[in-house]
Scaffold this motif. Sequence first.
Motif, PDB file in Angstrom:
ATOM      1  N   ILE A  59       2.465  41.297 -77.401  1.00 17.35           N
ATOM      2  CA  ILE A  59       2.488  42.577 -78.099  1.00 17.35           C
ATOM      3  C   ILE A  59       2.456  42.297 -79.590  1.00 17.35           C
ATOM      4  CG2 ILE A  59       3.707  44.764 -78.420  1.00 17.35           C
ATOM      5  CD1 ILE A  59       5.297  44.103 -75.858  1.00 17.35           C
ATOM      6  N   VAL A  60       1.520  42.898 -80.287  1.00 23.97           N
ATOM      7  CA  VAL A  60       1.397  42.678 -81.729  1.00 23.97           C
ATOM      8  C   VAL A  60       1.238  44.024 -82.432  1.00 23.97           C
ATOM      9  CG1 VAL A  60       0.096  41.558 -83.578  1.00 23.97           C
ATOM     10  CG2 VAL A  60       0.329  40.415 -81.355  1.00 23.97           C
ATOM     11  N   CYS A  61       2.063  44.253 -83.447  1.00 25.57           N
ATOM     12  CA  CYS A  61       1.937  45.429 -84.312  1.00 25.57           C
ATOM     13  C   CYS A  61       1.427  44.978 -85.677  1.00 25.57           C
ATOM     14  CB  CYS A  61       3.283  46.123 -84.476  1.00 25.57           C
ATOM     15  SG  CYS A  61       3.813  47.054 -83.033  1.00 25.57           S
ATOM     16  N   VAL A  62       0.645  45.841 -86.316  1.00 24.74           N
ATOM     17  CA  VAL A  62       0.067  45.556 -87.628  1.00 24.74           C
ATOM     18  C   VAL A  62       0.356  46.722 -88.559  1.00 24.74           C
ATOM     19  CG1 VAL A  62      -2.044  44.995 -88.894  1.00 24.74           C
ATOM     20  CG2 VAL A  62      -1.817  44.305 -86.490  1.00 24.74           C
ATOM     21  N   ARG A  63       0.751  46.414 -89.790  1.00 26.98           N
ATOM     22  CA  ARG A  63       0.911  47.460 -90.808  1.00 26.98           C
ATOM     23  C   ARG A  63       0.039  47.131 -92.022  1.00 26.98           C
ATOM     24  NH1 ARG A  63       7.040  45.689 -91.790  1.00 26.98           N
ATOM     25  NH2 ARG A  63       6.769  44.025 -93.336  1.00 26.98           N
ATOM     26  N   ASN A  64      -0.153  48.119 -92.883  1.00 27.75           N
ATOM     27  CA  ASN A  64      -0.947  47.946 -94.103  1.00 27.75           C
ATOM     28  C   ASN A  64      -2.357  47.445 -93.789  1.00 27.75           C
ATOM     29  OD1 ASN A  64       1.219  48.765 -95.746  1.00 27.75           O
ATOM     30  ND2 ASN A  64       2.059  46.687 -95.764  1.00 27.75           N
ATOM     31  N   SER A  65      -2.982  48.064 -92.810  1.00 27.47           N
ATOM     32  CA  SER A  65      -4.349  47.725 -92.431  1.00 27.47           C
ATOM     33  C   SER A  65      -5.261  48.855 -92.907  1.00 27.47           C
ATOM     34  CB  SER A  65      -4.449  47.508 -90.921  1.00 27.47           C
ATOM     35  OG  SER A  65      -5.729  47.057 -90.549  1.00 27.47           O
ATOM     36  N   SER A  66      -6.392  49.037 -92.240  1.00 28.66           N
ATOM     37  CA  SER A  66      -7.317  50.128 -92.575  1.00 28.66           C
ATOM     38  C   SER A  66      -8.099  50.488 -91.314  1.00 28.66           C
ATOM     39  CB  SER A  66      -8.248  49.725 -93.720  1.00 28.66           C
ATOM     40  OG  SER A  66      -9.030  48.597 -93.372  1.00 28.66           O
ATOM     41  N   HIS A  67      -9.012  51.430 -91.434  1.00 25.23           N
ATOM     42  CA  HIS A  67      -9.797  51.903 -90.285  1.00 25.23           C
ATOM     43  C   HIS A  67     -10.386  50.722 -89.532  1.00 25.23           C
ATOM     44  CE1 HIS A  67     -13.027  53.946 -88.072  1.00 25.23           C
ATOM     45  NE2 HIS A  67     -12.402  55.085 -88.326  1.00 25.23           N
ATOM     46  N   PHE A  68     -10.132  50.638 -88.215  1.00 23.65           N
ATOM     47  CA  PHE A  68     -10.555  49.433 -87.473  1.00 23.65           C
ATOM     48  C   PHE A  68     -11.723  49.662 -86.523  1.00 23.65           C
ATOM     49  CE2 PHE A  68      -7.176  49.507 -83.725  1.00 23.65           C
ATOM     50  CZ  PHE A  68      -7.676  50.704 -83.284  1.00 23.65           C
ATOM     51  N   GLY A  69     -12.408  50.818 -86.648  1.00 22.02           N
ATOM     52  CA  GLY A  69     -13.548  51.075 -85.771  1.00 22.02           C
ATOM     53  C   GLY A  69     -13.101  51.692 -84.457  1.00 22.02           C
ATOM     54  N   ILE A  70     -13.847  51.425 -83.402  1.00 25.99           N
ATOM     55  CA  ILE A  70     -13.468  51.990 -82.099  1.00 25.99           C
ATOM     56  C   ILE A  70     -12.282  51.226 -81.531  1.00 25.99           C
ATOM     57  CG2 ILE A  70     -15.683  53.009 -81.486  1.00 25.99           C
ATOM     58  CD1 ILE A  70     -16.221  50.531 -79.730  1.00 25.99           C
ATOM     59  N   ALA A  71     -11.284  51.971 -81.043  1.00 23.37           N
ATOM     60  CA  ALA A  71     -10.089  51.341 -80.478  1.00 23.37           C
ATOM     61  C   ALA A  71     -10.433  50.493 -79.262  1.00 23.37           C
ATOM     62  CB  ALA A  71      -9.070  52.417 -80.106  1.00 23.37           C
ATOM     63  N   GLY A  72     -11.479  50.893 -78.536  1.00 19.33           N
ATOM     64  CA  GLY A  72     -11.824  50.216 -77.297  1.00 19.33           C
ATOM     65  C   GLY A  72     -12.405  48.833 -77.457  1.00 19.33           C
ATOM     66  N   TYR A  73     -12.778  48.447 -78.674  1.00 19.05           N
ATOM     67  CA  TYR A  73     -13.343  47.111 -78.881  1.00 19.05           C
ATOM     68  C   TYR A  73     -12.325  46.025 -78.535  1.00 19.05           C
ATOM     69  CZ  TYR A  73     -15.452  43.104 -81.289  1.00 19.05           C
ATOM     70  OH  TYR A  73     -15.984  41.880 -81.583  1.00 19.05           O
ATOM     71  N   TYR A  74     -11.079  46.259 -78.870  1.00 21.11           N
ATOM     72  CA  TYR A  74     -10.070  45.203 -78.809  1.00 21.11           C
ATOM     73  C   TYR A  74      -9.548  44.937 -77.384  1.00 21.11           C
ATOM     74  CZ  TYR A  74     -10.884  46.260 -83.607  1.00 21.11           C
ATOM     75  OH  TYR A  74     -11.539  46.499 -84.797  1.00 21.11           O
ATOM     76  N   PRO A  75      -9.275  45.962 -76.571  1.00 19.49           N
ATOM     77  CA  PRO A  75      -8.951  45.669 -75.177  1.00 19.49           C
ATOM     78  C   PRO A  75     -10.092  44.982 -74.430  1.00 19.49           C
ATOM     79  CG  PRO A  75      -8.254  47.876 -75.736  1.00 19.49           C
ATOM     80  CD  PRO A  75      -9.074  47.385 -76.889  1.00 19.49           C
ATOM     81  N   LEU A  76     -11.330  45.269 -74.841  1.00 19.50           N
ATOM     82  CA  LEU A  76     -12.473  44.617 -74.209  1.00 19.50           C
ATOM     83  C   LEU A  76     -12.461  43.118 -74.489  1.00 19.50           C
ATOM     84  CD1 LEU A  76     -14.983  45.189 -72.500  1.00 19.50           C
ATOM     85  CD2 LEU A  76     -16.238  45.649 -74.609  1.00 19.50           C
ATOM     86  N   MET A  77     -11.957  42.714 -75.648  1.00 16.88           N
ATOM     87  CA  MET A  77     -11.794  41.292 -75.950  1.00 16.88           C
ATOM     88  C   MET A  77     -10.927  40.622 -74.888  1.00 16.88           C
ATOM     89  SD  MET A  77     -10.977  41.388 -80.088  1.00 16.88           S
ATOM     90  CE  MET A  77     -10.380  39.683 -80.060  1.00 16.88           C
TER      91      MET A  77
END
Length: 355
Positions: free
Chosen positions: A110-128
């Motif tokens: 489980i990883v949380c990120v702060r101080n980021s920006s728009h990351f595109g489609i959310a579905g890209y990352y679970p597909l990884m």
Amino acid sequence: MDTIVSEKALRAFMERVFEKEGFAAPDARTIADVLMQADLFAIESHGAQRMMYYHKNIASGSVNVQAVPEIVRQTPVSALMDAHFAMGQLSAAAAMRLAIDKAKATGVGIVCVRNSSHFGIAGYYPLMAAREGLCAFSMTNTGPIMVPTFGREMMLGTNPLAFCMPADPVPFWFDASTTVVTLGKVEVYAKREKPMPQGWTIDENGESCADAQKMNRSILAGEMGGILPLGGEGELHSGHKGYGLAIMVEALTGVLAQGLLSPEMQGAHGDHTSHFFLAFDPAIFGDPAEIRAQMSRYLQMLRSSEKLPGHDRIFTPGEKAFEAQARRMREGIPVEEKTLLELRAIAAELGVEAV
């Protein structure tokens, strides 16, 4: 009228642009890959259509091209990352990679990120993660565009959530905003000068508004009114459920990462977003091959169930996206006329070859 651009040409253009913006070649490829996945999956709102938005963010300094995401807290199964205002695709890909590595080592990451920006489609990352046999979730908060149920002030973001689980012939892939539609969809309708369907947005008076250009201006200006929660207005059609889901996403992103909350961000396109990623190995529950086979069998049961008159297919989430990808790899990607002009304007400003 749309212009058809080959996958190879559009991808190469994006990579040229992001390298010229100052990103190292591998990072430029990562950013372009996230945008290309959206266009290949026929999610027009988050592909090439987003290039001008990113270009302006980089030029204004709200995205730090030189930022390196930093792990500030970590356990064997979790991590908190500060992106230091990096490009969202880069911080998100790094975070999901870390979640995948932890899931392979311990069963869950489980990883949380702060101080980021728009990351595109959310579905890209679970597909990884699914490509490596894992199941995974991703979520992000965004600048405020959603009005709460019975409210008319924008207090929540699009706050999408995505989940992917391996299956055959295609994985179960679900990616959805907790608003009726994303702001990008409103932007697409505004570019095409088409009225939106009723029930997507409400204006400053709380009335349903189908004028995409008016609502796009109003939302970007931070005026009253905004996009409705998933389910629509009020409680009759379960708008309160989308509202609740959006708060859940906020709790797991902005709150858990101790970053900015949606209403604290500057405008609908506010940066300084927070993300949440969770990957787990189905092997912690049993034979992963059997679990994959059972999921595949269940999805096929859904596809094979009785259809409504006039319909010959029932689709499972992700099926249309993967079919669109195969088609667009062969035939090219349609790019809307105003978006194409934006891409050419970016090329001229940066001095790179246009698409």
